[in-house]
Each structure stands twice: as structure tokens, then as C-alpha cells.
Design a protein around this motif. Structure first.
Motif, PDB file in Angstrom:
ATOM      1  N   ILE A 327      -7.514  -2.235  -0.148  1.00  0.00           N
ATOM      2  CA  ILE A 327      -6.590  -3.363  -0.273  1.00  0.00           C
ATOM      3  C   ILE A 327      -5.819  -3.169  -1.563  1.00  0.00           C
ATOM      4  O   ILE A 327      -6.395  -3.165  -2.650  1.00  0.00           O
ATOM      5  N   ASP A 328      -4.508  -2.996  -1.431  1.00  0.00           N
ATOM      6  CA  ASP A 328      -3.695  -2.603  -2.583  1.00  0.00           C
ATOM      7  C   ASP A 328      -2.228  -2.745  -2.207  1.00  0.00           C
ATOM      8  O   ASP A 328      -1.884  -3.516  -1.313  1.00  0.00           O
ATOM      9  N   THR A 329      -1.381  -1.988  -2.885  1.00  0.00           N
ATOM     10  CA  THR A 329       0.013  -1.853  -2.451  1.00  0.00           C
ATOM     11  C   THR A 329       0.043  -0.860  -1.287  1.00  0.00           C
ATOM     12  O   THR A 329      -0.964  -0.221  -0.973  1.00  0.00           O
ATOM     13  N   GLY A 330       1.213  -0.713  -0.692  1.00  0.00           N
ATOM     14  CA  GLY A 330       1.363   0.306   0.328  1.00  0.00           C
ATOM     15  C   GLY A 330       1.319   1.693  -0.276  1.00  0.00           C
ATOM     16  O   GLY A 330       1.460   1.873  -1.493  1.00  0.00           O
ATOM     17  N   ILE A 331       1.089   2.705   0.565  1.00  0.00           N
ATOM     18  CA  ILE A 331       1.022   4.076   0.076  1.00  0.00           C
ATOM     19  C   ILE A 331       2.065   4.929   0.793  1.00  0.00           C
ATOM     20  O   ILE A 331       2.530   4.596   1.883  1.00  0.00           O
ATOM     21  N   ALA A 332       2.418   6.024   0.164  1.00  0.00           N
ATOM     22  CA  ALA A 332       3.426   6.941   0.715  1.00  0.00           C
ATOM     23  C   ALA A 332       2.729   7.885   1.691  1.00  0.00           C
ATOM     24  O   ALA A 332       2.302   8.985   1.333  1.00  0.00           O
ATOM     25  N   THR A 333       2.624   7.480   2.935  1.00  0.00           N
ATOM     26  CA  THR A 333       1.843   8.234   3.923  1.00  0.00           C
ATOM     27  C   THR A 333       2.469   9.574   4.293  1.00  0.00           C
ATOM     28  O   THR A 333       1.792  10.449   4.846  1.00  0.00           O
ATOM     29  N   ASP A 334       3.774   9.752   3.996  1.00  0.00           N
ATOM     30  CA  ASP A 334       4.440  10.985   4.398  1.00  0.00           C
ATOM     31  C   ASP A 334       4.288  12.120   3.390  1.00  0.00           C
ATOM     32  O   ASP A 334       4.788  13.224   3.605  1.00  0.00           O
ATOM     33  N   LEU A 335       3.579  11.899   2.309  1.00  0.00           N
ATOM     34  CA  LEU A 335       3.415  12.949   1.307  1.00  0.00           C
ATOM     35  C   LEU A 335       2.490  14.049   1.817  1.00  0.00           C
ATOM     36  O   LEU A 335       1.518  13.788   2.538  1.00  0.00           O
ATOM     37  N   ALA A 336       2.778  15.260   1.410  1.00  0.00           N
ATOM     38  CA  ALA A 336       1.944  16.400   1.822  1.00  0.00           C
ATOM     39  C   ALA A 336       0.510  16.255   1.338  1.00  0.00           C
ATOM     40  O   ALA A 336      -0.420  16.797   1.948  1.00  0.00           O
ATOM     41  N   TYR A 337       0.315  15.510   0.271  1.00  0.00           N
ATOM     42  CA  TYR A 337      -1.036  15.327  -0.276  1.00  0.00           C
ATOM     43  C   TYR A 337      -1.979  14.617   0.691  1.00  0.00           C
ATOM     44  O   TYR A 337      -3.191  14.645   0.501  1.00  0.00           O
ATOM     45  N   PHE A 338      -1.447  13.947   1.710  1.00  0.00           N
ATOM     46  CA  PHE A 338      -2.280  13.203   2.647  1.00  0.00           C
ATOM     47  C   PHE A 338      -2.390  13.872   4.023  1.00  0.00           C
ATOM     48  O   PHE A 338      -2.959  13.286   4.948  1.00  0.00           O
ATOM     49  N   ARG A 339      -1.874  15.077   4.159  1.00  0.00           N
ATOM     50  CA  ARG A 339      -1.859  15.720   5.479  1.00  0.00           C
ATOM     51  C   ARG A 339      -3.246  16.080   5.993  1.00  0.00           C
ATOM     52  O   ARG A 339      -3.456  16.208   7.198  1.00  0.00           O
ATOM     53  N   HIS A 340      -4.202  16.253   5.113  1.00  0.00           N
ATOM     54  CA  HIS A 340      -5.539  16.674   5.530  1.00  0.00           C
ATOM     55  C   HIS A 340      -6.442  15.496   5.891  1.00  0.00           C
ATOM     56  O   HIS A 340      -7.612  15.692   6.226  1.00  0.00           O
ATOM     57  N   ILE A 341      -5.923  14.262   5.819  1.00  0.00           N
ATOM     58  CA  ILE A 341      -6.723  13.088   6.181  1.00  0.00           C
ATOM     59  C   ILE A 341      -5.949  12.242   7.191  1.00  0.00           C
ATOM     60  O   ILE A 341      -4.772  12.507   7.479  1.00  0.00           O
ATOM     61  N   THR A 342      -6.602  11.228   7.722  1.00  0.00           N
ATOM     62  CA  THR A 342      -5.956  10.287   8.640  1.00  0.00           C
ATOM     63  C   THR A 342      -5.740   8.968   7.918  1.00  0.00           C
ATOM     64  O   THR A 342      -6.667   8.440   7.287  1.00  0.00           O
ATOM     65  N   LEU A 343      -4.517   8.454   8.008  1.00  0.00           N
ATOM     66  CA  LEU A 343      -4.174   7.203   7.345  1.00  0.00           C
ATOM     67  C   LEU A 343      -3.733   6.170   8.375  1.00  0.00           C
ATOM     68  O   LEU A 343      -2.961   6.473   9.288  1.00  0.00           O
ATOM     69  N   SER A 344      -4.202   4.947   8.203  1.00  0.00           N
ATOM     70  CA  SER A 344      -3.725   3.806   8.978  1.00  0.00           C
ATOM     71  C   SER A 344      -3.341   2.729   7.979  1.00  0.00           C
ATOM     72  O   SER A 344      -4.112   2.424   7.059  1.00  0.00           O
ATOM     73  N   GLN A 345      -2.176   2.135   8.158  1.00  0.00           N
ATOM     74  CA  GLN A 345      -1.663   1.216   7.152  1.00  0.00           C
ATOM     75  C   GLN A 345      -1.050  -0.014   7.817  1.00  0.00           C
ATOM     76  O   GLN A 345      -0.378   0.093   8.839  1.00  0.00           O
ATOM     77  N   ARG A 346      -1.279  -1.164   7.212  1.00  0.00           N
ATOM     78  CA  ARG A 346      -0.748  -2.417   7.758  1.00  0.00           C
ATOM     79  C   ARG A 346      -0.392  -3.349   6.610  1.00  0.00           C
ATOM     80  O   ARG A 346      -1.073  -3.379   5.580  1.00  0.00           O
ATOM     81  N   LYS A 351       6.647  -7.394   7.067  1.00  0.00           N
ATOM     82  CA  LYS A 351       6.619  -6.765   8.387  1.00  0.00           C
ATOM     83  C   LYS A 351       6.125  -5.329   8.317  1.00  0.00           C
ATOM     84  O   LYS A 351       5.556  -4.815   9.285  1.00  0.00           O
ATOM     85  N   ALA A 352       6.354  -4.672   7.198  1.00  0.00           N
ATOM     86  CA  ALA A 352       5.957  -3.269   7.068  1.00  0.00           C
ATOM     87  C   ALA A 352       5.492  -2.991   5.645  1.00  0.00           C
ATOM     88  O   ALA A 352       5.959  -3.630   4.690  1.00  0.00           O
ATOM     89  N   PRO A 353       4.570  -2.053   5.482  1.00  0.00           N
ATOM     90  CA  PRO A 353       4.113  -1.683   4.130  1.00  0.00           C
ATOM     91  C   PRO A 353       5.244  -1.074   3.319  1.00  0.00           C
ATOM     92  O   PRO A 353       6.193  -0.513   3.869  1.00  0.00           O
ATOM     93  N   GLN A 354       5.118  -1.191   2.016  1.00  0.00           N
ATOM     94  CA  GLN A 354       6.085  -0.586   1.089  1.00  0.00           C
ATOM     95  C   GLN A 354       5.339   0.353   0.148  1.00  0.00           C
ATOM     96  O   GLN A 354       4.490  -0.086  -0.627  1.00  0.00           O
ATOM     97  N   PRO A 355       5.637   1.649   0.212  1.00  0.00           N
ATOM     98  CA  PRO A 355       4.932   2.601  -0.671  1.00  0.00           C
ATOM     99  C   PRO A 355       5.204   2.312  -2.142  1.00  0.00           C
ATOM    100  O   PRO A 355       6.364   2.127  -2.549  1.00  0.00           O
ATOM    101  N   ARG A 356       4.149   2.272  -2.937  1.00  0.00           N
ATOM    102  CA  ARG A 356       4.267   2.097  -4.384  1.00  0.00           C
ATOM    103  C   ARG A 356       3.240   2.989  -5.077  1.00  0.00           C
ATOM    104  O   ARG A 356       2.320   3.512  -4.453  1.00  0.00           O
ATOM    105  N   LEU A 357       3.424   3.099  -6.379  1.00  0.00           N
ATOM    106  CA  LEU A 357       2.586   4.024  -7.147  1.00  0.00           C
ATOM    107  C   LEU A 357       1.112   3.647  -7.086  1.00  0.00           C
ATOM    108  O   LEU A 357       0.260   4.494  -6.847  1.00  0.00           O
TER     109      LEU A 357
END
Length: 562
Positions: A327-346, A351-357
């Protein structure tokens, strides 16, 4: 002839007069040194900020955090402590940005605020174009907050009105966050390279900006100073008869949500216009269970400091191989750093998450840099900050996020937020905790003497503090019996929402390391297994500070090699 008469006597008398005049001259020359020496001695000790320890004599029962510069220095310039933000310490050495308010060279003609200098001092009212490192100077190189500069300005910090400041927040140029300059992060975390004492709040706001925006957005402070939505209250399991009575008394039903995992009904009410918020809360508590009713408080992402680092990539680390909630801010799911895991975001406030630091950095610390060969890592992210500012981080959104994550079956939920004790939130946490979900939260970054912040201070939540590479507690970390574990959280390499590498500091960045370690031991929510996992982690933790469990480090350090 009596002594003193005649030529010889006259010579003797003249010699005596010369000696007297010389003594007077020496006295007027020596006397001014007394002022600065006295001023330097005032404030005592070794010039640390009044938090005990070395200050004002005597020894603390634990090491003085002022003597513990994380990795030499905190992220940014110099640390408050032995050295205060930007320079040296208040009350002893020197002050942020140069010299000191109330210690070293203060007000005695030295280099201090209000002195005649335009150079390296705080608050100097120097004329334009003068000033190297002055806070509040009209111009100049490395000036700190709210400089209002009209010209010049290499590295000026927050609020510079003009003059293309280099690395500063909310300035008009350079690398400033939300400022349109190159490499800016409009992510609510701020670029604190130059002034580690300048804390930016949710949305990248300074304290002054927040106060003005809160007045505009109908946000008040409760009796303990915590923010909430004016006139709004959240309640769990409000009976239909109680609701009808409240509506008859002038309360308005704003929203009702049926909760699946937390179980029960979540209700948002607005109080009568003729009542103060305190009186409306009293009426609610008199009618229904006070342990399930509270203001619609607004939680903050636990305040942090970040700075850019020259590293091109974060250190290699294996993912947790677990299922975990965040539970936090949104995350940047399209970054290459997350390609090796599965992400689900809400999102729960938009209406939609907003990626933040903040959220991106925390998720990355769980995800590591490469896949775990033993098991797939899956992170569920609940963004409660995207959307309207006036409801960002609300208790309503937080309870909905808890319900959703529990419904996903994650055994561990990380909450790097800080706020007040809220009965409705506490009740929701207790309900899913009884079902075997482990809640891990940051201990907070308000300082060692600050009161506890929540949810990290609840008895059924695992509270985590931060230490540096030398295993010294982070100087701004909250302390208390609610601290359960320590983990590395000072100058931690992390990524921001654009994929840039930053050193990040705060208990927010220690909590996910403990959360991931616990999640790796739990396949699903299970009360007995959760208790066993926490006991095993206590046995594994490396004892720090006073022998045994203590209010600074808890049971000890988790993941010392990370």
C-alpha cells in the motif's frame, strides 16, 4: 628634593603614564574576544542538536545519533547532528547553510544570521549578487530554502523565485522536481541533494505549500496535529438503525462499501454543518462503537530523503520469490527492472494508478534485480495517493486497499505510511491480522523523541526502523517499544519512477526488506504460520544496541548483507 620633582622625577612620571595608557589600550583590545568565546561555549557539549547524548554534558544510555553520520553523510549535504542540514549544527557548531542559530558564531559579530555578512550565513539580508552559501540571501550560489533569489543562483533550494537554480526543488531551472528542468521527477519525493533537512511531503509539497493547499482543500488538523478531511468520518459496521438516527440528526451518508475480506460495511459520513467536527465525532462515538469510528484521516507516505547517485544500476539482488502486498503510491510497472516479476496494481483514490518515486522504490526493493529460481515473485500494489489531493491517502482508501489485498491472498502486506491512531483503520487491520495476514509498516521518520506513528505502532503490526551501512540507527527514525526489527534504510540504492538510480533514506525503505523476508516464509495467510515466521525472524536477527530487544533496534538487524 622629594621624589618625583626635577628632571629625573618628571621622566619617571612620564614612564608611569605611558605604562598606564598602554594597559588601557591592551584592555580595550582584549575585551572583545570574550563575547565570541562565550557565544561559542553557550549551547555546550560538542555542538550536537539538543537530543541528548553529547549535548549539554553527560552521556546517553545509547549512542548519540548526532555522532552517526550515515555513510559519512546523510543523503544530501551534511547531516543534522555533528553537522546540521547544509552545514553545521544548531545550538553548537554552525547552522544549515553556513552558520548557526544560537550556538557557534551567533549574533556576536561572527558569521551568523542577522549579522552584517552577505556571505556564508543563514538569513543574511545581503544585497543582490552577494552571497555564496546564504539561506534566504537575495542571490548567490548554494543558497537554501525560500531564497527568493532575483539573480544568480547555482545550487539554490526550494522556492527560488528565479535565476535558474541548479539542483533544487520547485525552482525554475536545472534538475528540479516538478519544475520542467531536465531529469525532473514530478513524483512527490523531491531532489534533496543540497539540503537533507528539507523534507518534501506527499505531492512534493513544502510545509508552507501544504498549509496553503490544505486551507483551500478543506483539510483540518485534529487535536494531535494529524490531517483529516473536514467534516468527514469513517465507520465500520454501522447499524442501519444508528445510521438512520444519525441522518435524522443532520449527518449525510456519502458512501457505503461492503467489505469482503475485512468483513463488514465501510461507511463514509459527513457531519452536520451546525456542529464542530469534534462535537460530531462525540455524537458518533456515543451512538456506535468508538473502536470502529474515526475522522477520515489522511496518511502520508513516510517522509524520505533521496538523492541522485552516479551508479548506472542498483546492486544485484534476487527477488523474494513470494507473494506480497504493498500500500503506497503507484509504481512504474513498465520499467525493465520489473520484467522478472509479476505486478498487479489498482488505484483506490482515482480511476488509475499514478507512478511515483516512493512506491516504485519500495516495490523495487522487494522485487530485486533478478528472478528467484525457486519461485515466481508477485507484487500486488494498492495506490491510495493518485487522484484528488484532498482525499489522497485517506483512511477510506486505506481500508479499501487492505480489503483488496487480503482478498488477493497475500500473506504479507507492506505499508510504508505514517499517520495517526485511527480506530476504523486499526479495526480493519485487526480483522485481517486474525485471518493470518502479517502487516509490516515503517516506524516513521519524525525523530527519536517523536510520538509513535501508525500503523507501524499498532501491537499487531511489525514495525521496522532503518540503519546505515555501519548498523547505526537512522537519526530521524522514531523510537519506542513498537519497533520490532531493523533493516538497511540509509542511502539505499533504489530506482525512481523514471528508472533512474537514487540513494534513498528513511524507514520506508527498511520495511520492505523485512516484509519480503517474512513473505518468503509464508505461502498463504495462516495465523499459526505467521507467528512462527515472526519468531524465526527474531531468532535470525542480529542484535544491535543494548543487549536483547530494545526500543531503538527492536529484535535486531534483518538482512545485514543487503
Amino acid at each position: 628634593m622629594p621624589w618625583g620633582y626635577g628632571a629625573q622625577g618628571m621622566q619617571v612620571r612620564l614612564a608611569i603614564i605611558c605604562l598606564l595608557l598602554s594597559g588601557m589600550a591592551l584592555g580595550s583590545t582584549v575585551a572583545p574576544w570574550a563575547g565570541p568565546l562565550a557565544a561559542q561555549d553557550a549551547g555546550g557539549g560538542d555542538g550536537d542538536d539538543g537530543d541528548g547524548g553529547d549535548d549539554g554534558g553527560g552521556d546517553d544510555p545509547v549512542e548519540d545519533p548526532d555522532d552517526q553520520d550515515p555513510v559519512g553523510d546523510d543523503p544530501g549535504a551534511d547531516d543534522p547532528g555533528a553537522d546540521d542540514p547544509g552545514g553545521d549544527d544548531a545550538g553548537g557548531g554552525d547552522d544549515p547553510g553556513g552558520d548557526d542559530a544560537g550556538g557557534g558564531d551567533d549574533g556576536a559579530g561572527g558569521d551568523d544570521a542577522g549579522g552584517g555578512d552577505a556571505g556564508d550565513d543563514d538569513g543574511g539580508a545581503a544585497g543582490s549578487g552577494s552571497g555564496g552559501d546564504d539561506d534566504g540571501g537575495a542571490a548567490g550560489g548554494d543558497d537554501d530554502d525560500n531564497a527568493g533569489a532575483t539573480s544568480g543562483g547555482g545550487d539554490d533550494d526550494d522556492g527560488a523565485a528565479a535565476g535558474a537554480g541548479g539542483d533544487d526543488d520547485n525552482a525554475t531551472g536545472g534538475d528540479d522536481d516538478a519544475a520542467g528542468g531536465r531529469d525532473d521527477d514530478d513524483d512527490g519525493a523531491g531532489d534533496l541533494d543540497d539540503d537533507p533537512g528539507q523534507w518534501l511531503l506527499a505531492g512534493g509539497e513544502t510545509e508552507a505549500e501544504r498549509a496553503a493547499l490544505d486551507a483551500r482543500d478543506g483539510i483540518e488538523a485534529d487535536g494531535e496535529g494529524f490531517r483529516y478531511r473536514r467534516g468527514e468520518f469513517v465507520a465500520l459496521d454501522l447499524a442501519a438503525s444508528d445510521l438512520a438516527e444519525l441522518q435524522a440528526s443532520g449527518f449525510t451518508l456519502v458512501e457505503t462499501t461492503r467489505l469482503g475480506s475485512v468483513e463488514g460495511t465501510l461507511t463514509l459520513l459527513r457531519g452536520p454543518a451546525q456542529l464542530t467536527d469534534a462535537a460530531a465525532l462525540d455524537m458518533l462515538e456515543a451512538l456506535a462503537d468508538p473502536d470502529t469510528i474515526g475522522f477520515n484521516h489522511l496518511f502520508d507516505g513516510s517522509s524520505v530523503q533521496t538523492r541522485r547517485t552516479r551508479a548506472s544500476a542498483p546492486p544485484q539482488r534476487v527477488a523474494c520469490g513470494c507473494q506480497i502486498g504493498l500500500i503506497d503510491t503507484g509504481i512504474a510497472t513498465d520499467l525493465a527492472y520489473f520484467r522478472h516479476i509479476t505486478l498487479s496494481q489498482r488505484a483506490f483514490n482515482a480511476k488509475a494508478p499514478q507512478p511515483r518515486l516512493h512506491g516504485t522504490a519500495v516495490a523495487h526493493l522487494m522485487a530485486g534485480t533478478r528472478a528467484n529460481p525457486a519461485a515466481r515473485t508477485r507484487i500486488f500494489v494498492a495506490d491510495i495517493f493518485a487522484g484528488p489531493r484532498e482525499t489522497a491517502g485517506s483512511s477510506l482508501a486505506l481500508i479499501k486497499a487492505l480489503d483488496w489485498l487480503a482478498g488477493q491472498g497475500v500473506p504479507v502486506i507492506n505499508i510504508s505510511l505514517a499517520g495517526p491512531r485511527n480506530p476504523a483503520v486499526a479495526s480493519a487491520i485487526a480483522r485481517i491480522n486474525r485471518r493470518g495476514h502479517v502487516i509490516v509498516a515503517a516506524a516513521g521518520n519524525d525523530g527519536p523523541a517523536a510520538p509513535p506513528v501508525f500503523p507501524g505502532a499498532y501491537d499487531n503490526v511489525v514495525g521496522v526502523t532503518a540503519v546505515d551501512r555501519q548498523n547505526r540507527v537512522y537519526r530521524y527514525a522514531n523510537r519506542g517499544q513498537h519497533v520490532d526489527f531493523s533493516a538497511r534504510g540509509v542511502a539505499v540504492p533504489a530506482i525512481d519512477a523514471r528508472g533512474g538510480v537514487r540513494d534513498a533514506t528513511g524507514t520506508s525503505f527498511a520495511a520492505p526488506l523485512v516484509a519480503a523476508r517474512l513473505a518468503s516464509r509464508l505461502a498463504r495467510p495462516d495465523p499459526a504460520a505467521a507467528r512462527a515466521a515472526i519468531r524465526a525472524l527474531e531468532a535470525e536477527a542480529r542484535d544491535l544496541g543494548p543487549r536483547g530487544r530494545d526500543p531503538i533496534y527492536g529484535a535486531g538487524l534483518v538482512g545485514g548483507g543487503e
